[in-house]
Design a protein around this motif. Structure first.
Motif, PDB file in Angstrom:
ATOM      1  N   GLY A 190       8.025 -18.488  61.638  1.00 50.11           N
ATOM      2  CA  GLY A 190       9.075 -19.418  62.016  1.00 50.11           C
ATOM      3  C   GLY A 190      10.014 -18.904  63.088  1.00 50.11           C
ATOM      4  N   ALA A 191       9.643 -17.796  63.745  1.00 48.60           N
ATOM      5  CA  ALA A 191      10.453 -17.248  64.824  1.00 48.60           C
ATOM      6  C   ALA A 191       9.767 -17.490  66.171  1.00 48.60           C
ATOM      7  CB  ALA A 191      10.685 -15.758  64.617  1.00 48.60           C
ATOM      8  N   GLU A 192      10.503 -17.255  67.247  1.00 50.91           N
ATOM      9  CA  GLU A 192       9.925 -17.345  68.585  1.00 50.91           C
ATOM     10  C   GLU A 192       9.360 -15.988  68.982  1.00 50.91           C
ATOM     11  OE1 GLU A 192      11.275 -17.928  73.260  1.00 50.91           O
ATOM     12  OE2 GLU A 192      12.675 -18.475  71.650  1.00 50.91           O
ATOM     13  N   PRO A 193       8.046 -15.891  69.209  1.00 55.28           N
ATOM     14  CA  PRO A 193       7.463 -14.609  69.625  1.00 55.28           C
ATOM     15  C   PRO A 193       7.753 -14.334  71.094  1.00 55.28           C
ATOM     16  CG  PRO A 193       5.754 -16.284  69.470  1.00 55.28           C
ATOM     17  CD  PRO A 193       7.037 -16.940  69.032  1.00 55.28           C
ATOM     18  N   VAL A 194       8.130 -13.117  71.393  1.00 52.20           N
ATOM     19  CA  VAL A 194       8.455 -12.716  72.760  1.00 52.20           C
ATOM     20  C   VAL A 194       7.603 -11.494  73.109  1.00 52.20           C
ATOM     21  CG1 VAL A 194      10.253 -11.932  74.344  1.00 52.20           C
ATOM     22  CG2 VAL A 194      10.817 -13.558  72.515  1.00 52.20           C
ATOM     23  N   ALA A 195       6.760 -11.628  74.123  1.00 52.62           N
ATOM     24  CA  ALA A 195       5.923 -10.513  74.557  1.00 52.62           C
ATOM     25  C   ALA A 195       6.768  -9.539  75.384  1.00 52.62           C
ATOM     26  CB  ALA A 195       4.742 -11.022  75.376  1.00 52.62           C
ATOM     27  N   LEU A 196       6.782  -8.279  74.966  1.00 51.19           N
ATOM     28  CA  LEU A 196       7.493  -7.225  75.687  1.00 51.19           C
ATOM     29  C   LEU A 196       6.486  -6.259  76.290  1.00 51.19           C
ATOM     30  CD1 LEU A 196      10.315  -6.434  73.079  1.00 51.19           C
ATOM     31  CD2 LEU A 196      10.449  -7.967  75.060  1.00 51.19           C
ATOM     32  N   TRP A 197       6.790  -5.737  77.461  1.00 49.52           N
ATOM     33  CA  TRP A 197       5.881  -4.849  78.179  1.00 49.52           C
ATOM     34  C   TRP A 197       6.389  -3.419  78.094  1.00 49.52           C
ATOM     35  CZ3 TRP A 197       1.125  -4.718  79.289  1.00 49.52           C
ATOM     36  CH2 TRP A 197       0.596  -3.942  80.335  1.00 49.52           C
ATOM     37  N   HIS A 198       5.497  -2.469  77.891  1.00 45.77           N
ATOM     38  CA  HIS A 198       5.870  -1.069  77.667  1.00 45.77           C
ATOM     39  C   HIS A 198       6.688  -0.473  78.792  1.00 45.77           C
ATOM     40  CE1 HIS A 198       2.971   0.919  80.504  1.00 45.77           C
ATOM     41  NE2 HIS A 198       2.502  -0.313  80.495  1.00 45.77           N
ATOM     42  N   ASP A 199       6.493  -0.949  80.017  1.00 48.26           N
ATOM     43  CA  ASP A 199       7.142  -0.364  81.186  1.00 48.26           C
ATOM     44  C   ASP A 199       8.432  -1.079  81.566  1.00 48.26           C
ATOM     45  OD1 ASP A 199       7.087   1.692  83.094  1.00 48.26           O
ATOM     46  OD2 ASP A 199       6.300   0.363  84.638  1.00 48.26           O
ATOM     47  N   ASP A 200       8.887  -1.999  80.715  1.00 49.90           N
ATOM     48  CA  ASP A 200      10.091  -2.780  80.978  1.00 49.90           C
ATOM     49  C   ASP A 200      11.160  -2.381  79.965  1.00 49.90           C
ATOM     50  OD1 ASP A 200      12.023  -4.613  81.588  1.00 49.90           O
ATOM     51  OD2 ASP A 200      10.795  -6.395  81.215  1.00 49.90           O
ATOM     52  N   ALA A 201      12.251  -1.831  80.436  1.00 47.33           N
ATOM     53  CA  ALA A 201      13.329  -1.392  79.547  1.00 47.33           C
ATOM     54  C   ALA A 201      14.154  -2.550  79.001  1.00 47.33           C
ATOM     55  CB  ALA A 201      14.245  -0.411  80.281  1.00 47.33           C
ATOM     56  N   ARG A 227      -1.393  13.085  71.275  1.00 45.60           N
ATOM     57  CA  ARG A 227      -1.341  12.719  69.860  1.00 45.60           C
ATOM     58  C   ARG A 227      -1.057  11.238  69.795  1.00 45.60           C
ATOM     59  NH1 ARG A 227       2.252  16.692  70.079  1.00 45.60           N
ATOM     60  NH2 ARG A 227       3.970  15.207  69.767  1.00 45.60           N
ATOM     61  N   CYS A 228      -1.421  10.620  68.696  1.00 50.19           N
ATOM     62  CA  CYS A 228      -1.171   9.183  68.547  1.00 50.19           C
ATOM     63  C   CYS A 228       0.329   8.899  68.677  1.00 50.19           C
ATOM     64  CB  CYS A 228      -1.666   8.704  67.190  1.00 50.19           C
ATOM     65  SG  CYS A 228      -3.421   8.923  66.914  1.00 50.19           S
ATOM     66  N   GLY A 229       0.690   8.074  69.643  1.00 46.68           N
ATOM     67  CA  GLY A 229       2.087   7.686  69.828  1.00 46.68           C
ATOM     68  C   GLY A 229       2.918   8.653  70.627  1.00 46.68           C
ATOM     69  N   ALA A 230       2.380   9.813  70.955  1.00 44.63           N
ATOM     70  CA  ALA A 230       3.181  10.851  71.601  1.00 44.63           C
ATOM     71  C   ALA A 230       3.571  10.499  73.027  1.00 44.63           C
ATOM     72  CB  ALA A 230       2.442  12.186  71.580  1.00 44.63           C
ATOM     73  N   ILE A 231       2.731   9.737  73.720  1.00 44.11           N
ATOM     74  CA  ILE A 231       3.064   9.322  75.083  1.00 44.11           C
ATOM     75  C   ILE A 231       3.894   8.042  75.054  1.00 44.11           C
ATOM     76  CG2 ILE A 231       2.126   8.639  77.327  1.00 44.11           C
ATOM     77  CD1 ILE A 231      -0.313  10.364  76.729  1.00 44.11           C
ATOM     78  N   ALA A 232       3.545   7.139  74.146  1.00 49.34           N
ATOM     79  CA  ALA A 232       4.252   5.856  74.049  1.00 49.34           C
ATOM     80  C   ALA A 232       5.744   6.045  73.795  1.00 49.34           C
ATOM     81  CB  ALA A 232       3.636   5.001  72.952  1.00 49.34           C
ATOM     82  N   ARG A 233       6.104   7.094  73.098  1.00 48.70           N
ATOM     83  CA  ARG A 233       7.520   7.296  72.769  1.00 48.70           C
ATOM     84  C   ARG A 233       8.377   7.464  74.023  1.00 48.70           C
ATOM     85  NH1 ARG A 233       9.603  13.226  71.191  1.00 48.70           N
ATOM     86  NH2 ARG A 233      11.471  12.082  71.780  1.00 48.70           N
ATOM     87  N   PHE A 234       7.743   7.859  75.151  1.00 43.80           N
ATOM     88  CA  PHE A 234       8.484   8.069  76.388  1.00 43.80           C
ATOM     89  C   PHE A 234       8.480   6.842  77.302  1.00 43.80           C
ATOM     90  CE2 PHE A 234       7.204  12.426  75.168  1.00 43.80           C
ATOM     91  CZ  PHE A 234       8.474  12.994  75.081  1.00 43.80           C
ATOM     92  N   SER A 235       7.926   5.724  76.841  1.00 42.67           N
ATOM     93  CA  SER A 235       7.890   4.514  77.663  1.00 42.67           C
ATOM     94  C   SER A 235       9.292   3.944  77.847  1.00 42.67           C
ATOM     95  CB  SER A 235       6.996   3.459  77.012  1.00 42.67           C
ATOM     96  OG  SER A 235       7.564   2.994  75.804  1.00 42.67           O
ATOM     97  N   ALA A 236       9.437   3.136  78.895  1.00 43.48           N
ATOM     98  CA  ALA A 236      10.743   2.532  79.171  1.00 43.48           C
ATOM     99  C   ALA A 236      11.198   1.646  78.019  1.00 43.48           C
ATOM    100  CB  ALA A 236      10.656   1.719  80.466  1.00 43.48           C
ATOM    101  N   ALA A 237      10.269   0.878  77.464  1.00 46.76           N
ATOM    102  CA  ALA A 237      10.625  -0.007  76.354  1.00 46.76           C
ATOM    103  C   ALA A 237      11.119   0.786  75.155  1.00 46.76           C
ATOM    104  CB  ALA A 237       9.431  -0.871  75.961  1.00 46.76           C
ATOM    105  N   MET A 238      10.445   1.900  74.833  1.00 46.10           N
ATOM    106  CA  MET A 238      10.836   2.683  73.665  1.00 46.10           C
ATOM    107  C   MET A 238      12.209   3.322  73.846  1.00 46.10           C
ATOM    108  SD  MET A 238       9.019   2.369  71.057  1.00 46.10           S
ATOM    109  CE  MET A 238       9.897   3.646  70.147  1.00 46.10           C
ATOM    110  N   GLY A 239      12.565   3.668  75.070  1.00 43.50           N
ATOM    111  CA  GLY A 239      13.910   4.198  75.290  1.00 43.50           C
ATOM    112  C   GLY A 239      14.963   3.200  74.852  1.00 43.50           C
ATOM    113  N   SER A 240      14.761   1.941  75.194  1.00 50.02           N
ATOM    114  CA  SER A 240      15.701   0.883  74.801  1.00 50.02           C
ATOM    115  C   SER A 240      15.624   0.606  73.308  1.00 50.02           C
ATOM    116  CB  SER A 240      15.407  -0.399  75.586  1.00 50.02           C
ATOM    117  OG  SER A 240      15.560  -0.192  76.980  1.00 50.02           O
ATOM    118  N   ILE A 241      14.406   0.646  72.756  1.00 50.75           N
ATOM    119  CA  ILE A 241      14.227   0.344  71.331  1.00 50.75           C
ATOM    120  C   ILE A 241      14.883   1.412  70.465  1.00 50.75           C
ATOM    121  CG2 ILE A 241      12.481   0.212  69.499  1.00 50.75           C
ATOM    122  CD1 ILE A 241      10.689  -1.217  71.636  1.00 50.75           C
ATOM    123  N   VAL A 242      14.755   2.663  70.855  1.00 52.42           N
ATOM    124  CA  VAL A 242      15.388   3.739  70.087  1.00 52.42           C
ATOM    125  C   VAL A 242      16.900   3.530  70.023  1.00 52.42           C
ATOM    126  CG1 VAL A 242      15.942   6.205  70.093  1.00 52.42           C
ATOM    127  CG2 VAL A 242      13.584   5.450  70.450  1.00 52.42           C
TER     128      VAL A 242
END
Length: 235
Positions: free
Chosen positions: A26-37, A58-73
């Motif tokens: 029942g929510a609006e899904p929003v596609a977010l891109w890894h390289d977009d903060a 390692r699994c997830g070890a590179i993804a943690r440094f993505s622009a999106a993850m910086g904002s999510i953290v």
């Protein structure tokens, strides 16, 4: 309408399924891109399963440094609800939003099966729609899903009620203390290895038990769920 973002990383496999689960809840899904903060004003975020950046290093070890993850953290530390599923759980651990780590399955084999989980804690943004001790049926599919932490951390998680899900009827990957999912201290960040987005419709099964995680966050945010959605039946 409540907007829930789903991040796509290079190698994500279940982002489309997560977007569908958000919509059915029942929510609006929003596609977010890894390289977009820019998180585009979403009210919650889902980190989906897959093999982000090919699971190199390692699994997830590179993804943690993505622009999106910086904002999510930053947003998660300010209270934004975040759900990490499988690879998303690995990313949350690598980003230190959750304790512990996910390592190679103890038996060294990939496991893909329907798995019973027990809901151990309902005081989170993602589990408030379940009953304490409720057993739910959710698919699991992973090769590196063995949850590990040092004994002190494990004891703290148990004492503080931060083990959210536990495997029942067999442990598919050797996770310590049968842990399938944990939360942060505030309860807005939850990670689990099984895939609730694959248990949202009776047609595709194996249950609709996973939908409760997506309707739970709507309740947490004070938003109504879809008329056809609701708390899943226990199993």
């Amino acid at each position: 309408m409540t907007r829930i973002g789903v991040v796509t990383f290079p190698g994500s496999l279940d982002d489309r399924d997560a977007l569908r689960a958000v919509r059915l809840a029942g929510a609006e899904p929003v596609a977010l891109w890894h390289d977009d903060a820019d998180l585009h004003g979403v009210d919650a975020v889902v980190l989906p399963g897959g093999f982000s950046y090919g699971d190199y290093l390692r699994c997830g070890a590179i993804a943690r440094f993505s622009a999106a993850m910086g904002s999510i953290v930053d947003a998660a530390r300010a209270g934004l609800p975040v759900l990490g599923i499988c690879n998303g759980f690995q990313i949350l651990c690598e980003a230190h939003l959750l304790p512990g780590a996910l390592t190679r399955n103890q038996h060294l084999h990939f496991r893909n099966r329907d798995q019973v989980l027990r809901v151990e804690h309902t005081g989170t943004a993602w589990t408030n729609g379940y009953a304490q001790g409720q057993e739910i049926l959710i698919p699991v599919k992973n090769g590196e899903g063995c949850y590990v932490a040092d004994p002190r951390t494990l004891d703290e998680l148990e004492a503080e009620g931060r083990v959210v899900f536990r495997y029942v009827g067999g442990n598919p990957n050797g996770s310590q203390r049968d842990i399938a999912g944990v939360r942060n201290a505030a309860g807005n960040v939850v990670g689990l290895m099984p895939h609730p987005e694959h248990a949202i419709e009776a047609l595709t099964g194996p249950s609709v038990d996973g939908l409760g995680m997506f309707t739970s966050v709507l309740a947490h945010l004070g938003a109504p769920a879809a008329a056809t959605a609701g708390a899943p039946d226990g199993r």
